[in-house]
Design a protein around this motif. Structure first.
Motif, short mmCIF file in Angstrom:
data_model
loop_
_atom_site.label_atom_id
_atom_site.label_comp_id
_atom_site.label_asym_id
_atom_site.label_seq_id
_atom_site.Cartn_x
_atom_site.Cartn_y
_atom_site.Cartn_z
N ARG A 461 0.83 -1.21 0.00
CA ARG A 461 0.00 0.00 0.00
C ARG A 461 0.86 1.25 0.00
O ARG A 461 1.94 1.26 0.61
N ILE A 462 0.35 2.29 -0.66
CA ILE A 462 1.14 3.53 -0.75
C ILE A 462 0.21 4.75 -0.74
O ILE A 462 -0.85 4.73 -1.37
N VAL A 463 0.61 5.77 0.02
CA VAL A 463 -0.10 7.05 0.01
C VAL A 463 0.82 8.02 -0.72
O VAL A 463 1.99 8.14 -0.37
N VAL A 464 0.31 8.69 -1.76
CA VAL A 464 1.15 9.65 -2.50
C VAL A 464 0.75 11.06 -2.06
O VAL A 464 -0.36 11.51 -2.35
N ALA A 465 1.66 11.71 -1.32
CA ALA A 465 1.39 13.09 -0.87
C ALA A 465 1.99 14.03 -1.90
O ALA A 465 3.21 14.17 -1.98
N VAL A 466 1.12 14.62 -2.74
CA VAL A 466 1.61 15.58 -3.72
C VAL A 466 1.76 16.90 -2.96
O VAL A 466 0.77 17.50 -2.54
N ASN A 467 3.02 17.30 -2.75
CA ASN A 467 3.34 18.34 -1.77
C ASN A 467 3.64 19.69 -2.44
O ASN A 467 3.84 19.77 -3.65
N LYS A 468 3.72 20.70 -1.60
CA LYS A 468 4.07 22.08 -1.99
C LYS A 468 3.02 22.67 -2.94
O LYS A 468 3.35 23.42 -3.86
N LEU A 469 1.73 22.30 -2.75
CA LEU A 469 0.70 22.87 -3.62
C LEU A 469 0.53 24.36 -3.42
O LEU A 469 -0.07 25.04 -4.26
N ASP A 470 1.06 24.89 -2.31
CA ASP A 470 1.01 26.35 -2.10
C ASP A 470 1.89 27.09 -3.11
O ASP A 470 1.75 28.29 -3.29
N THR A 471 2.77 26.37 -3.81
CA THR A 471 3.72 27.05 -4.69
C THR A 471 3.33 27.01 -6.16
O THR A 471 4.05 27.53 -7.02
N THR A 472 2.19 26.37 -6.49
CA THR A 472 1.82 26.31 -7.92
C THR A 472 1.24 27.67 -8.34
O THR A 472 0.88 28.49 -7.50
N VAL A 473 1.18 27.88 -9.65
CA VAL A 473 0.58 29.13 -10.16
C VAL A 473 -0.66 28.72 -10.97
O VAL A 473 -0.52 28.04 -12.00
N PRO A 474 -1.87 29.08 -10.54
CA PRO A 474 -2.20 29.68 -9.25
C PRO A 474 -2.00 28.67 -8.12
O PRO A 474 -1.92 27.46 -8.40
N PRO A 475 -1.98 29.11 -6.85
CA PRO A 475 -1.81 28.16 -5.75
C PRO A 475 -2.92 27.10 -5.75
O PRO A 475 -4.05 27.38 -6.13
N GLU A 487 0.94 10.82 -13.99
CA GLU A 487 2.29 10.29 -14.23
C GLU A 487 2.73 9.33 -13.12
O GLU A 487 3.28 8.26 -13.38
N VAL A 488 2.46 9.71 -11.87
CA VAL A 488 2.89 8.85 -10.74
C VAL A 488 2.10 7.54 -10.75
O VAL A 488 2.66 6.47 -10.51
N THR A 489 0.80 7.62 -11.08
CA THR A 489 0.00 6.40 -11.13
C THR A 489 0.61 5.41 -12.13
O THR A 489 0.74 4.22 -11.84
N GLY A 490 1.02 5.92 -13.31
CA GLY A 490 1.63 5.07 -14.33
C GLY A 490 2.86 4.34 -13.77
O GLY A 490 3.01 3.12 -13.94
N SER A 491 3.73 5.08 -13.08
CA SER A 491 4.94 4.48 -12.52
C SER A 491 4.63 3.43 -11.47
O SER A 491 5.26 2.37 -11.42
N LEU A 492 3.65 3.73 -10.62
CA LEU A 492 3.32 2.79 -9.54
C LEU A 492 2.75 1.49 -10.11
O LEU A 492 3.11 0.40 -9.67
N GLU A 493 1.89 1.65 -11.12
CA GLU A 493 1.31 0.44 -11.73
C GLU A 493 2.38 -0.38 -12.42
O GLU A 493 2.37 -1.61 -12.35
N GLY A 500 -6.01 -0.08 -6.41
CA GLY A 500 -6.88 0.01 -5.22
C GLY A 500 -6.10 0.28 -3.94
O GLY A 500 -6.67 0.63 -2.91
N ASN A 501 -4.77 0.08 -4.00
CA ASN A 501 -3.95 0.29 -2.80
C ASN A 501 -3.20 1.62 -2.82
O ASN A 501 -2.25 1.82 -2.03
N ILE A 502 -3.60 2.51 -3.77
CA ILE A 502 -2.91 3.81 -3.85
C ILE A 502 -3.90 4.91 -3.47
O ILE A 502 -5.03 4.93 -3.98
N ILE A 503 -3.48 5.82 -2.59
CA ILE A 503 -4.33 6.99 -2.25
C ILE A 503 -3.53 8.26 -2.51
O ILE A 503 -2.39 8.38 -2.03
N PHE A 504 -4.09 9.20 -3.29
CA PHE A 504 -3.42 10.48 -3.57
C PHE A 504 -3.95 11.55 -2.62
O PHE A 504 -5.15 11.59 -2.33
N VAL A 505 -3.04 12.42 -2.16
CA VAL A 505 -3.42 13.53 -1.28
C VAL A 505 -2.76 14.82 -1.77
O VAL A 505 -1.53 14.87 -1.86
N GLN A 541 -6.64 5.09 6.58
CA GLN A 541 -7.26 4.14 5.64
C GLN A 541 -6.27 3.10 5.13
O GLN A 541 -6.67 2.14 4.50
N SER A 542 -4.96 3.33 5.38
CA SER A 542 -3.95 2.44 4.79
C SER A 542 -3.37 1.43 5.77
O SER A 542 -2.43 0.73 5.42
#
Ligand SMILES: Nc1nc2c(ncn2[C@@H]2O[C@H](COP(=O)(O)OP(=O)(O)OP(=O)(O)O)[C@@H](O)[C@H]2O)c(=O)[nH]1
Length: 742
Positions: A461-475, A487-493, A500-505, A541-542
């Motif tokens: 099981r893996i939780v993918v924390a997509v981080n630093k969203l405060d820095t995108t344009v727009p935030p 892209e990350v889902t492709g690599s994990l698969e 079913g064992n992947i959760i994105f945040v 959940q994991s």
């Protein structure tokens, strides 16, 4: 409480008794010296600002005393050093005074400056005591000897002294010496003897941190203790039988032929006592540091009494009531924000306080790294703080209403992949942290490798924390998040993770958005909690399924991830995760590959004392009846009745991540890292495990194969253990052990 998992390489000179420890200036570890080097200038700068001059040695002493706390050290030194009196106002000193002053100053540099009681305890937290609880100092009774006539002053005194001497002489006792000779005698004797008192017991200095020093000789008592007359007890034992006597009596010493006789008989010089020296076999065994086969036997002497618990029964009974616990490893490319995110998680769940963070912020600002304040909760090493890079696995516990969690924060830098592997092998699931703005660099680097390694050590099981969203344009850009997610889902698969064992945040460790609390922002940012969840919720959940009973019923196995001094009462402790079986206080275990036996003195699970522990639990085991030299990170502690085999060669079912030839490799099994070689390519397999080709000359990237591996140093291994092969700093294959050949 943070627990840093680090292999303490016990040196020869570490291995002395705690009681022998005496603080010694030369004994600082490399980490201590690093701390001195980085923190001494900070303290000096603050003191100079306040106009206080002190030596480096004093600063170092203060830092050591206050466990590297710069603030406390500065306050202490400010209080301790009064400004030097103006030299001009002093009246000229004699040469004798000058010498005495110089010597006193030198001594002042070596010893702690003299402080009054109030100054000394200025910064200690327990100083603020309620008035009614304050102790009152009562003057100690005067221990000086009762005044008596010592002779020399008056005629009467001389007469009394003369009489006493005569009386002593007539009783055969030596006459007390007088005058200057008596004074000299006194100088040459220890004070206790002079005062004719029992020697006062020496106060033993006990220290907890590991400091290196030569073992000191045992203290010599000035007078030998009086020999207690032995009580003669009646012998209640029955006499041995004739058979018993035959067994017990040592065989008569074989008649020996003198060296001279042998020389005469053989005509050559011979060794008359050939068995006094080690045999050639003994020498080889000693050189290889391999224990003889008898090592698997149970230890002879165990000082801890077993509790005799039925652990399985207790565990099964407790299971429904127990809060589930889970450990997760935090992985990802360097600087993608892993430590900061974990710092935030601990802050917002209340495991650390805002006061702690403020303290780190102040210290981090002094080093010009204020943005790392949250990361410092996890990165506690000096090198980590100075470089802003995690080096070793750090452990931290926190709890929610539903789960007790253990964080294993792994380093992201490629140089520390072996440490990351050690952490991943202890985890139930992984949290992959991805910097939303730097996915590309991560995919070329450790984001990709860590995905692969997480799968290789058996994480599902893996939780993918997509981080630093405060820095995108727009935030908090949803479009950017979606593209990273795809892209990350492709690599994990591709690496075999089930969707079913992947959760994105979507989250931001620095601002805290969507970590513990949902993001409270603009309507355009509400997708974050409407479509996704917070990191904390994703973790809950994991959690893995409950440990199966069969696992607890298997023989006890635990790989050592850390060897450390657990405290004054537990000078030798190990940490790890129990892979199978159960353990209780008093159990005998075998440490492989050394084959040494040890006894379990105490057990800690999640920093709480326990009498037992079972498979799946991360614990500290405090040991006794074993020497530290036989314990290393990567060793396995196991059931003394069913010890794990020490392997010289293994066959491994692997998937090649690069083309593979017979070649030298580093073999990683959890925290264990041994050099060896792929010695034979046995056959390649298809996806179903059917043999494709026997004795291939090369295994191509992506191909599955069975290979034989020869270990340079024999290691404890079992079928099913996850293996990672690395060469020249890259992972080239991963798989599991098929067969072990000792
Ligand atoms: N703007 C912003 N900066 C962040 C965020 N998270 C981390 N950072 C910054 O990114 C830098 C690296 O953070 P770390 O937490 O040390 O990164 P890491 O992944 O733990 O690094 P290693 O452990 O060395 O692999 C620091 O300057 C952080 O302040 C975030 O959510 N937003």
């Amino acid at each position: 409480m943070t627990h840093r998992v680090k292999n303490i390489g016990y040196d020869e000179d570490d291995l002395f008794d705690q009681d022998d420890y005496v603080e010694e200036e030369q004994g600082y570890s490399a980490e201590d010296r690093d701390n001195f080097a980085s923190l001494t200038p900070v303290v000096r700068a603050e003191l100079e600002e306040a106009g206080v001059q002190v030596s480096d040695l004093q600063i170092e002493e203060a830092l050591w005393h206050y466990y590297w706390d710069v603030g406390k050290s500065v306050t202490f030194l400010k209080g301790a050093r009064k400004p030097e009196p103006d030299a001009k106002k002093e009246k000229p000193k004699s040469r004798f005074d000058e010498a005495a002053h110089k010597y006193a100053k030198k001594a002042d540099n070596v010893h702690r400056p003299h402080l009054s009681g109030v100054e000394w305890f200025r910064n200690t937290p327990w100083r603020d005591v309620d008035p009614e609880n304050v102790g009152i100092l009562v003057p100690a009774p005067d221990n000086r000897p009762e005044p008596r006539l010592l002779g020399g002053s008056t005629k009467l005194a001389k007469l009394a002294e003369e009489r006493r001497r005569k009386a002593a002489a007539s009783q055969g006792a030596p006459a007390p010496s007088t005058g200057s000779l008596s004074s000299l005698d006194r100088l040459s004797k220890p004070k206790d003897i002079v005062d004719n008192k029992e020697p006062s017991p020496r106060v033993e200095v006990k220290k907890y941190p590991i400091r290196r020093k030569e073992p000191s000789p045992p203290p010599q008592s000035p007078t030998p203790p009086p020999v207690e007359p032995k009580e003669i007890l009646p012998d209640l034992r029955s006499q041995p039988t004739a058979f018993g006597r035959t067994l017990a009596v040592s065989p008569p010493r074989a008649s020996t032929i003198s060296a001279a006789m042998l020389r005469d008989i053989l005509g050559v010089e011979t060794n008359s006592e050939p068995f006094n020296e080690p045999s050639p076999d003994d020498r080889i065994l000693k050189a290889a540091a391999v224990k003889p086969e008898s090592s698997a036997a149970a230890p002879e002497q165990i000082r801890v009494r077993s509790k005799g618990l039925d652990v399985l029964k207790i565990w099964l009974k407790d299971r429904p009531k127990r809060k589930p616990s889970a450990a997760f490893v935090v992985v990802g490319h360097v600087d993608h924000g892993k430590s900061t995110l974990m710092g935030r998680l601990l802050l917002d769940t209340g495991a650390v306080t805002q006061r702690d963070i403020d303290k780190y912020k102040k210290q981090a600002t002094e080093l010009g790294k204020s943005s790392f304040a949250l990361a410092w909760v996890m990165d506690t090493g000096t090198e980590e703080r100075e470089r802003g890079v995690t080096v070793d696995i750090a452990q931290h516990h926190f709890s929610t209403d539903k789960v007790d969690f253990t964080i294993l924060d792994a380093p992201g830098h490629r140089d520390f992949v072996p440490n990351m592997l050690g952490g991943a092998s202890m985890a139930d699931f992984a949290v992959l942290v991805v910097d939303i703005n730097n996915l590309e660099s991560g995919m070329k680097g450790q984001t990709k490798e860590h995905i692969l390694l997480a799968k290789a050590v058996g994480l599902q099981r893996i939780v993918v924390a997509v981080n630093k969203l405060d820095t995108t344009v727009p935030p908090w850009s949803q479009a950017r998040f979606d593209s990273v997610r795809n892209e990350v889902t492709g690599s994990l698969e591709k690496e075999g993770f089930d969707i079913g064992n992947i959760i994105f945040v979507p989250c931001s460790g620095l601002s805290g958005g969507n970590v513990v609390k949902p993001l409270s922002g603009e309507p355009t940012q509400q997708w974050t909690f409407k479509t996704y969840t917070t990191l904390l919720h994703a973790l809950e959940q994991s959690i893995p399924d409950a440990t199966k009973q069969e696992k607890v019923e298997k023989p006890f196995r635990m790989q050592i991830t850390d060897v450390f001094r657990g405290g004054i009462t537990n000078p030798l402790s190990i940490a790890g995760r129990i892979a199978s079986g159960q353990i209780q206080v008093g159990d005998a275990v075998i440490v492989q590959p050394s084959g040494e036996s040890a006894a379990i003195k105490a057990i800690e699970v999640n920093a709480d004392g326990r009498d037992w522990a079972v498979a799946g639990e991360l614990c500290n085991l405090h040991l006794t009846d074993v020497d530290a030299q036989y314990l290393h990170s990567g060793d396995t502690v196991c059931d003394s009745r069913k010890p794990v085999l020490v392997a010289h060669t293994v066959t491994v079912d692997i998937t090649a991540l690069d083309s593979l030839l017979p070649q030298s490799v580093d073999i990683h099994i959890g925290r264990l890292n041994v050099p060896g070689a792929v010695s034979q390519l046995l056959f390649t397999l298809d996806a179903k495990g059917e043999v494709l080709k026997k004795k291939p000359r090369i295994i191509k990237t992506g191909q599955r194969a069975v290979v034989k591996i020869t270990l340079e140093t024999p290691a404890p291994l079992e079928a099913g253990d996850c293996v990672v092969l690395r060469a020249e700093g890259s992972t080239i294959a991963a798989g599991a052990v098929d067969n072990v050949n000792s």
